[in-house]
Write a protein that holds these residues in place. Structure first.
Motif, PDB file in Angstrom:
ATOM      1  N   GLN A   1       8.777  24.250  14.559  1.00 24.31           N
ATOM      2  CA  GLN A   1       8.619  23.045  13.769  1.00 24.31           C
ATOM      3  C   GLN A   1       7.683  23.337  12.606  1.00 24.31           C
TER       4      GLN A   1
ATOM      5  N   VAL B   1       5.180  22.623   9.851  1.00 21.76           N
ATOM      6  CA  VAL B   1       4.220  21.550   9.596  1.00 21.76           C
ATOM      7  C   VAL B   1       3.641  21.653   8.181  1.00 21.76           C
TER       8      VAL B   1
ATOM      9  N   TYR C   1       4.709  25.432  14.202  1.00 25.30           N
ATOM     10  CA  TYR C   1       4.404  25.512  15.623  1.00 25.30           C
ATOM     11  C   TYR C   1       5.664  25.904  16.357  1.00 25.30           C
TER      12      TYR C   1
ATOM     13  N   THR D   1      -3.370  19.654  10.522  1.00 24.06           N
ATOM     14  CA  THR D   1      -3.066  21.081  10.572  1.00 24.06           C
ATOM     15  C   THR D   1      -3.713  21.799   9.388  1.00 24.06           C
TER      16      THR D   1
ATOM     17  N   LYS E   1       2.711  26.939   7.836  1.00 18.95           N
ATOM     18  CA  LYS E   1       2.349  26.977   9.254  1.00 18.95           C
ATOM     19  C   LYS E   1       3.418  26.244  10.048  1.00 18.95           C
TER      20      LYS E   1
ATOM     21  N   GLU F   1       2.597  14.132  14.458  1.00 18.40           N
ATOM     22  CA  GLU F   1       1.771  15.314  14.737  1.00 18.40           C
ATOM     23  C   GLU F   1       0.339  14.963  15.124  1.00 18.40           C
TER      24      GLU F   1
END
Lengths: 278, 268
Positions: free
Chosen positions: B26, B28, B19, B54, B17, B264
């Motif tokens: 970025q 994550v 962003y 996340t 995943k 984050e």
């Protein structure tokens, strides 16, 4: 009680009406618990009513009297002229409160909680809209009551009243959906009420407080073509018992409300579904 | 919906995943694999920005993964989101309660959304208020609750629907020691009832106390996995703290991973 014997709760989408009702109840409960926001919806238009009628009314009345309330003079004529506009403003003001509560839900964890639950996906927002529509109607009754108390006399018959209720309900639903979207789109709770403020200005840039014929060229063009002018003219015409109201104006008002409502709904839905970075 | 005892409650494979923002993409989660057996507690341990929240977001259907698969309670989180939602309870990092309502009203809201029915709903609400020691404060507005009480109500709301899998994202952050102990006891009681729990935490003692298994998430990857005892043994460390520090040390030199620099969890 073990994981093996636990039965899962009812599946999502199975009871959308029950979910909307639950969210609606939550919204009303919040309104009761936090009356400040609701009070603000009523107090704003009431203050404007008194200000415009008693301070500006004597002078402004002369300008609106001939067309609107033949025979009436000055302050009384202006009261007749602006009461419909204030009803429309009341509905828009209620939009501010829904924008703030939508932003509060999004900023706190509760909207994320709803999204991880197996509930009907639209219920969180539609419950809020429904609650705001009910609050709007209550506020409308209070504002109209205040206008009558200081001498306003609507000329509407039963059919006009029904039509009026229909138009104001439609407007309330449309504005609520748009303002839910504006609230979800806001970066913070503090800024959530900023965008709906522009909506509060629109009646002034239309037929809300002075006839559009008195405005200079470009402003007049805007006033004649923006949604609030036919909406206010329709409300005003219905309250006057249909005097000076034509079908085209009503049609324009209804089309604008439907457009605002559908656009607001679609926007709100996509904002609700949008991934929020966690 | 029961989960066969042989089937893991959570199965994650190759989860990625990132962003995207104006500043660029970025990463994550960078290929997370994880299996949580039914009826156990797994602690996802990692520094700020490791991707814990996340990961919980993807598993609880709030976020969509870019790649990989995740099954929770036997259902795919992307394709059967509603079935997953019907089986899970989530206590996120931000306390998810309605401050304007009372504690009892918050719980009743959950009972209604789970369609428990009037009588069963009332009973469940009373039961949870009692269990979390909130009976006396039941009718007071949540805005007047202390942080610990809010957190307890938050967890109680998560449990109204009797979820078989519960996600707890840093449930004790900011709580005083006594409230922390109370929450720990609740977690143990849930597990005793057969609930599966995925817990994220920065507190190693918490993982040590509660978890059957610990997975250390660092830079978007699971860098170590095992029971607390195994991890300590493998790394010849006296405490999980030492294991944690050894595993999550930022790499030196030009290899420095920007992911570890971003906080984050605090981005809202």
């Amino acid at each position: 009680m073990t994981a093996i014997t636990v039965t899962a709760p009812a599946r999502a989408g199975g009871k959308p009406l029950a979910d909307v009702r639950t969210m609606f109840r939550r919204n009303l409960l919040r309104a009761v618990r936090y009356p400040g926001l609701t009070l603000f919806v009523v107090v704003g238009p009431l203050v404007m009513l008194l200000l415009f009628v008693y301070i500006f009314g004597g002078a402004f009345g002369a300008g609106v009297a001939p067309g609107v309330a033949p025979g009436a003079e000055g302050r009384a004529a202006y009261l007749t002229y602006i009461t419909p506009s204030l009803l429309v403003l009341t509905v828009v003001g209620a939009g501010q409160s829904i924008a703030i509560s939508a932003a509060m839900d999004a900023a706190g964890g509760i909207m994320a909680r709803f999204k991880t639950m197996a509930i009907s996906p639209g219920s969180a927002l539609s419950g809020q809209v429904l609650g705001t529509v009910v609050q709007s109607i209550a506020a409308l009754v209070l504002v109209l009551g205040a206008a009558v108390a200081i001498g306003y006399r609507p000329q509407a018959d039963a059919v006009d009243w029904l039509a009026l209720l229909g138009v104001l309900l439609l407007l309330a639903v449309a504005i609520s959906w748009l303002c839910v979207a504006l609230g979800l789109n806001a970066r913070s709770v503090e800024t959530a009420s900023n965008a709906p403020l522009i909506l509060l200005l629109l009646p002034f840039l239309g037929s809300g407080f002075v006839p559009v014929e008195t405005m200079p060229g470009p402003v007049r063009w805007f006033a004649e073509h923006q949604p609030f002018t036919p909406i206010i003219d329709t409300v005003r015409g219905l309250l006057a018992g249909g005097v000076g109201l034509d079908g085209a104006t009503v049609a324009k008002a209804v089309v604008w409300c439907v457009l605002i409502g559908v656009a607001g709904y679609l926007w709100a839905r996509s904002l609700y579904r949008r991934e929020r970075r966690v | 919906m029961s989960i066969p005892a042989t089937r893991p409650a959570i199965e994650v494979a190759g989860l990625r995943k990132s962003y995207r923002s104006k500043a660029g993409s970025q990463v994550v989660l960078d290929g997370v694999d994880l299996v949580v057996p039914a009826g156990t507690v797994t602690a996802l341990l990692g520094p700020n920005g490791a991707g814990k929240t996340t990961a919980v977001g993807v598993l609880s259907t709030l976020l969509r993964a870019d790649e990989g698969t995740a099954r929770v309670a036997g259902h795919d989180v992307a394709r059967e989101a509603d079935a997953v939602r019907a089986s899970i309870g989530v206590t996120g990092q931000i306390t998810a309660v309605d401050d304007l309502l009372s504690g009892a009203e918050n719980l009743r809201l959950m009972a209604d959304l789970h369609h428990l029915g009037r009588a069963a709903g009332r009973q469940r609400v009373a039961e949870l208020l009692e269990r979390f020691g909130l009976t006396d404060a039941a009718d007071k507005p949540v805005a007047t609750y202390s942080g610990g009480m809010k957190r307890k109500l938050d967890l109680a709301m998560t449990l109204v629907g009797t979820p078989s899998v519960v996600f707890l994202d840093e449930p004790t952050t900011g709580l005083d020691p006594r409230s922390r102990r109370t929450l720990w006891d609740e977690v143990r009681a849930l597990v005793a009832d057969g609930t599966t729990i995925l817990l994220t935490t920065q507190y190693l003692e918490e993982a040590d106390q509660l978890a059957d298994s610990v997975a250390v998430l660092h830079g978007g990857r699971i860098v170590a996995e095992g029971t607390p005892a195994e991890l300590k043994a493998v790394h010849a460390a006296g405490s999980l703290d030492d294991v944690f520090l050894a595993l999550t040390e930022p790499p030196a030199g030009p290899e420095t991973d920007p992911r570890t620099e971003t906080d984050e969890e605090t981005v809202r």
